[in-house]
Enzyme design. Sequence first.
Site, mmCIF file in Angstrom:
data_model
loop_
_atom_site.group_PDB
_atom_site.id
_atom_site.type_symbol
_atom_site.label_atom_id
_atom_site.label_comp_id
_atom_site.label_asym_id
_atom_site.label_seq_id
_atom_site.Cartn_x
_atom_site.Cartn_y
_atom_site.Cartn_z
ATOM 1 N NE ARG A 2 -10.945 -9.814 84.536
ATOM 2 C CZ ARG A 2 -10.808 -10.752 83.808
ATOM 3 N NH1 ARG A 2 -9.765 -10.724 82.679
ATOM 4 N NH2 ARG A 2 -11.029 -11.501 84.134
ATOM 5 N NE ARG A 6 -17.813 -9.251 86.876
ATOM 6 C CZ ARG A 6 -18.345 -9.668 85.715
ATOM 7 N NH1 ARG A 6 -19.290 -10.443 85.678
ATOM 8 N NH2 ARG A 6 -16.293 -10.881 85.240
ATOM 9 N NE ARG A 15 -20.526 -2.657 87.334
ATOM 10 C CZ ARG A 15 -20.225 -3.349 85.281
ATOM 11 N NH1 ARG A 15 -18.220 -3.854 86.158
ATOM 12 N NH2 ARG A 15 -21.466 -3.973 84.895
ATOM 13 C CG ASP A 52 -11.973 -2.940 79.057
ATOM 14 O OD1 ASP A 52 -11.646 -3.458 79.421
ATOM 15 O OD2 ASP A 52 -11.096 -2.998 77.753
#
Length: 319
Positions: A2, A6, A15, A52
């Site tokens: 990842r 965020r 986002r 994902d």
Amino acid sequence: MRQAGRYLPEYRALRAEKGGFLVLALDSEAAAEITLQPIRRFGMDGAILFSDILMVPMALGQKLWFEAGEGPRLAPVIANRAALDALVPDPRVLEPIYATVRRVKASLPHDVTLLGFAGSPWTVATYMIAGQGSREQAEARRLAYADPALMQALVDRIVDCTVDYLFGQAEAGVEAVQLFDSWSGSLSPAQFEQWVVAPTARIVAAFKARAPQVPVIGFPKGAGGKLAAYARETGVDAVGLDESVDPAWADAVLPEGLPVQGNLDPLALIAGGATLDAAIDRILGAFPNRPHVFNLGHGIQQDTPIEHVEALLARVRGR
């Protein structure tokens, strides 16, 4: 692990503009932008596809959505053979992922590797059976014991779809792929052989028959002492180590010359300073005669300071 997400302000801005996680993952333009953000900021050696592991359940016919603050949800849950047989596969839902790969590949510097991925069958099955993530994967483990034929039928479907999915990524331009078995540590040795090693070996063999030039990295998180058997029996080209693995032990027990990836604790990256430096040096010193891709032992956390990532890269590149 990842790479994007965020902890990056540019991700948070995109986002906020586009909407939730699934919207981003299925928007090839947005997903390509997110994949490229860490490359622009840090100059990584490899770009990790933004997607994902639950794209395969969608392709198999489950509905996927994300509850704010709670994570993914899947319906219908696979609790019996009727629920499995009622699924209507739709591989077209994977087309945006392939489009993302093509966009990223066209924009990456020529010396930056593009890595794709999929979830391994056991981990994907746990979500399909429970309808969400679960700490101990109790529903899937119960089903595997109570109705192994149903579990096998589900795993077979996941295997076949995953091979097609990885090959689609390879055709679109990824240069290596990783199989994430995030929940493999919850299984007994016998179940690990049945539901982790055997399906992974089937995927690797079938994928390599179609894309022999694309290396496969296996990541059986929590495998512990079963890691060496996984490496020997699955046919993967490299093994990812989670943060609980002693890298010196891994170097001693894994097949000679097998490349490894990992395994900095994401929390050590958050801590920074001398703690981070010591952890980096311990990992770098553990593989003197083995190919090693320095990486985290699991996903980067959203509260990771960007300056700590910069310090990590400087120290690794300075060795």
